[in-house]
Write an enzyme that holds these catalytic residues in place. Sequence first.
Site, PDB file in Angstrom:
ATOM      1  CG  HIS A   1      -1.241 -30.563  -5.795  1.00 23.65           C
ATOM      2  ND1 HIS A   1       0.538 -30.935  -5.261  1.00 23.65           N
ATOM      3  CD2 HIS A   1      -0.879 -32.212  -6.334  1.00 23.65           C
ATOM      4  CE1 HIS A   1       0.861 -31.543  -6.339  1.00 23.65           C
ATOM      5  NE2 HIS A   1       0.745 -32.241  -7.079  1.00 23.65           N
TER       6      HIS A   1
ATOM      7  CE  LYS B   1      -0.351 -35.776 -14.477  1.00 23.80           C
ATOM      8  NZ  LYS B   1       0.547 -34.567 -14.146  1.00 23.80           N
TER       9      LYS B   1
HETATM   10  C1  CAP Z   1       1.117 -37.181 -11.004  1.00 21.02           C
HETATM   11  C2  CAP Z   1       1.150 -35.552 -11.139  1.00 21.02           C
HETATM   12  C3  CAP Z   1       1.311 -35.151  -9.721  1.00 21.02           C
HETATM   13  C4  CAP Z   1       2.763 -35.504  -8.738  1.00 21.02           C
HETATM   14  C5  CAP Z   1       2.258 -34.919  -6.950  1.00 21.02           C
HETATM   15  C6  CAP Z   1       2.451 -34.993 -12.049  1.00 21.02           C
HETATM   16  O1  CAP Z   1       1.162 -37.357 -12.614  1.00 21.02           O
HETATM   17  O2  CAP Z   1      -0.218 -34.846 -11.422  1.00 21.02           O
HETATM   18  O3  CAP Z   1       0.874 -33.916  -9.175  1.00 21.02           O
HETATM   19  O4  CAP Z   1       3.331 -36.806  -8.385  1.00 21.02           O
HETATM   20  O5  CAP Z   1       3.432 -35.880  -6.952  1.00 21.02           O
HETATM   21  O6  CAP Z   1       2.108 -34.046 -11.904  1.00 21.02           O
HETATM   22  O7  CAP Z   1       3.163 -35.162 -11.830  1.00 21.02           O
HETATM   23  P1  CAP Z   1       1.666 -38.667 -12.699  1.00 21.02           P
HETATM   24  P2  CAP Z   1       3.928 -35.943  -5.142  1.00 21.02           P
HETATM   25  O8  CAP Z   1       0.342 -39.770 -12.131  1.00 21.02           O
HETATM   26  O9  CAP Z   1       1.693 -38.370 -14.543  1.00 21.02           O
HETATM   27  O10 CAP Z   1       3.154 -39.080 -12.786  1.00 21.02           O
HETATM   28  O11 CAP Z   1       2.022 -36.580  -4.887  1.00 21.02           O
HETATM   29  O12 CAP Z   1       4.637 -36.881  -4.332  1.00 21.02           O
HETATM   30  O13 CAP Z   1       3.278 -34.231  -4.262  1.00 21.02           O
HETATM   31 MG    MG Z   2       0.154 -33.040 -10.837  1.00 18.48          MG
END
Ligand code: CAP
Ligand code: MG
Length: 399
Positions: free
Chosen positions: A255, A138
């Site tokens: 993903h 991030k």
């Molecule tokens: C989490 C994350 C993930 C999503 C995926 C985001 O970041 O990298 O892609 O959570 O969701 O971009 O939000 P954080 P899912 O840990 O900062 O929230 O697994 O439900 O598809």
């Molecule tokens: Mg993500």
Amino acid sequence: MQDVIASYYFRPRSDTKPEQAAQAICEEQTTGTWTDISTRAEYVKRFDGSVESLVKQGEGYLARIRYPAEIFEPGNVAQYLSVVAGNLFGLGRLDSVRLMDIELPDTLTRFKGPKFGIAGVRRLIGSKDRPHVGTIIKPKVGLNPEDTAAVAYQAAIGGVDLIKDDETLTDQKFCPIDRRLPLVMKRLEEAKDETGREVLYAVNISHRADQIIGRALHAIDLGANMIMIDLFTTGFGALQALGEDPRIKVPIHVHRTMHAAFTRNPEHGIAMRPLARIIRMLGADQLHTGTVSGKMSHDAAEVKASIEVLKCACAGMKPAFPVSSGGLHPGNVAHEIATLGTDIVLQAGGGIHGHPDGTAAGVRAMRQAVDAYMDGVNAQEYAKDHYELERALRKWGAV
Ligand code: CAP
Ligand code: MG
């Protein structure tokens, strides 16, 4: 020959009886259309769908529809989905309809499945039975290759098992794979010299279908020890190509971005469970299945239902690692593990890089939260002599 059974929850339009609605799905997805036709040869009836069962369920009905196995082209998942998850969603006689599950006969599940699976990924990391801790670089996009690699190094010395690109980072000019990947792998090697630990880096190779194998092989040439794809934006066929290509000798992290467009609404769309079945068949070693305490909308029963089909005995396939991700932090780790089990990847982006003392401390806090659970100790108790965890709980609290 056994047939395919698809389960649908639906609400019929006000002028349509539930039997008529279920029959409309059968016809639309096999041999019928909106009116009778003169071209229907007598022998075609063996390809007709049929309503196996129809029961009232809540505000709607649950229908199990039998589709003759013969109408499926073995190994062609795109065609499977065109039958069980095709035009029916648009039928006017249904106010809403949701595909809840698919039961496929062995003749239609002859896929290789995960190359590594849970045991294979655990062997790469050297873990026995604890949950894995993953992080996402991030900010999602924007860092240059050097800073991306620096974040990866900090996560690695903190004790992370898996680092992944975020779902929107691929091969943009500001951070090309040709520079990012070798730099990250170099920094992970440095961390390994210090910690002795192997860390997987899932580089996002999402790309158009005719170039994704080339991009995967190029990444492996550059030293990739794991690849990642955004399944729903890249396509089931792309995953199948990667999963079945013997030259792809690294685990595949899948993903599921875009999934909530069709999985979130409990009345209409496709539940994650049948999709998880298919994604495992196509070769996913790890698949996002959601959290029970994070930032995304969640339903524990649905998350468990998806995890179940990633791990169940199926045509000799290896079980695939579920990934819990989205708003996770050390304070909700115990709840995730207690609900979803220990064969899981707990993935945190903000919950690691937002730690008051930085990324490495954030990873240590996540690992301490996992250790607390595995030792049967409450996180707050464990935090009394684990500084990084204490600092995380003070910032985000505990579920
Ligand atoms: C989490 C994350 C993930 C999503 C995926 C985001 O970041 O990298 O892609 O959570 O969701 O971009 O939000 P954080 P899912 O840990 O900062 O929230 O697994 O439900 O598809
Ligand atoms: Mg993500």
